[in-house]
Scaffold this active site. Sequence first.
Site, short mmCIF file in Angstrom:
data_model
loop_
_atom_site.label_atom_id
_atom_site.label_comp_id
_atom_site.label_asym_id
_atom_site.label_seq_id
_atom_site.Cartn_x
_atom_site.Cartn_y
_atom_site.Cartn_z
N SER A 165 0.86 -1.19 0.00
CA SER A 165 0.00 0.00 0.00
C SER A 165 0.89 1.23 0.00
O SER A 165 2.04 1.17 0.47
CB SER A 165 -0.87 0.00 1.26
OG SER A 165 -1.52 1.25 1.41
N TYR A 195 -2.39 -1.45 10.04
CA TYR A 195 -2.51 -1.56 8.58
C TYR A 195 -1.22 -1.05 7.91
O TYR A 195 -0.61 -1.75 7.09
CB TYR A 195 -3.74 -0.80 8.10
CG TYR A 195 -3.99 -0.97 6.62
CD1 TYR A 195 -4.63 -2.11 6.14
CD2 TYR A 195 -3.55 -0.02 5.70
CE1 TYR A 195 -4.84 -2.29 4.78
CE2 TYR A 195 -3.75 -0.20 4.34
CZ TYR A 195 -4.40 -1.33 3.89
OH TYR A 195 -4.59 -1.52 2.53
N LYS A 199 1.71 -3.41 6.05
CA LYS A 199 2.02 -3.19 4.64
C LYS A 199 3.51 -2.91 4.46
O LYS A 199 4.12 -3.38 3.49
CB LYS A 199 1.15 -2.08 4.06
CG LYS A 199 -0.32 -2.45 3.98
CD LYS A 199 -0.53 -3.68 3.12
CE LYS A 199 -1.97 -4.07 2.94
NZ LYS A 199 -2.13 -5.29 2.13
#
Length: 284
Positions: A165, A195, A199
Amino acid sequence: MQPETSVSPSVKTQLDLSGRVAVITGGCGFLGVQFAEALAEMGAFPVLFDVGGDAMDKAVAQVSAQFGQCDAHALDITDKAALQAATDAVVAKHGHIDILVNAAGLTRYTCSAPPDRFFAAFENSDAEVWEAGLKVNLTGVALACQVIAPVMLRQGKGSIINIGSDVGVISPDHRIYEPDEYGYPGQEFNTPAFYAVTKAGVIHLTRYLATLWAKRGVRVNAFSPAGVYRNHDPAFVKKLAACIPMGRMAAINEYKGAIAFLASDASSFMTGHNLVMDGGRTCW
Ligand SMILES: NC(=O)c1ccc[n+]([C@@H]2O[C@H](COP(=O)([O-])OP(=O)(O)OC[C@H]3O[C@@H](n4cnc5c(N)ncnc54)[C@H](O)[C@@H]3O)[C@@H](O)[C@H]2O)c1
């Protein structure tokens, strides 16, 4: 001595995935289906590894209707035995696995915790959500590589694409979620720490595995997209778009070409790379 390579001089041939088998974890999700469609359009046989249910039936029907082939296996990517059983079934049917796209992720849409726990400020964040995020986004990706790469190593060829990401490269800009002095009301959501951290971990796992398997024909690259528009609040879209030099979020189908490129021989000399497609966001 320079080793021989067998890559076609034709770009069309390099991009052709006819006869290849592609496993896509999270293949029934918002982007996973797009990735499956992209690979199927280039000739690959897509096999979706996801949690099952209506979304799986719908995804298989959608891909099969367009490209005539698609299988799926219902499993949890954090369960190594289940991953192994599904991988064995794919090998029993096709004899090989050529492409793995690790797209399964714990997102706001798939986490069982309610939004107030998923989006809790870091100071009050929930250990259960943190652990679940690490388990799916990092351990699950590592397990899928651990189970499927041996098939590719035996073949002496394979391409693994781990979905990272933009926020695995840069910190999310926390200001886009907060009220501002110009009357922006703020939003009830954010990018949780787990998150962004997982990533970043996926991008580094990619480098580790790429160098480990570089001489054995298995390429491992990460693909790091920025946010795709999914009926977000218009005020939020405006705020996020201001962080992106191109001034907008991505459209749902804009990442298909990148996945096809990374899966194919068109990227045959690329491994350990993190391909960022973000409208320029990480330049600022
Ligand atoms: N959508 C975006 O804007 C965006 C941006 C950057 C990165 N990403 C990443 O792209 C990937 C796909 O995102 P998406 O928008 O399609 O998300 P999504 O939530 O729509 O889909 C995720 C899929 O993963 C599956 N999944 C979750 N946990 C699983 C598990 N334990 N075992 C098996 N399957 C599991 C879900 O069932 C779902 O089908 C994710 O890794 C996400 O972090 C998405």
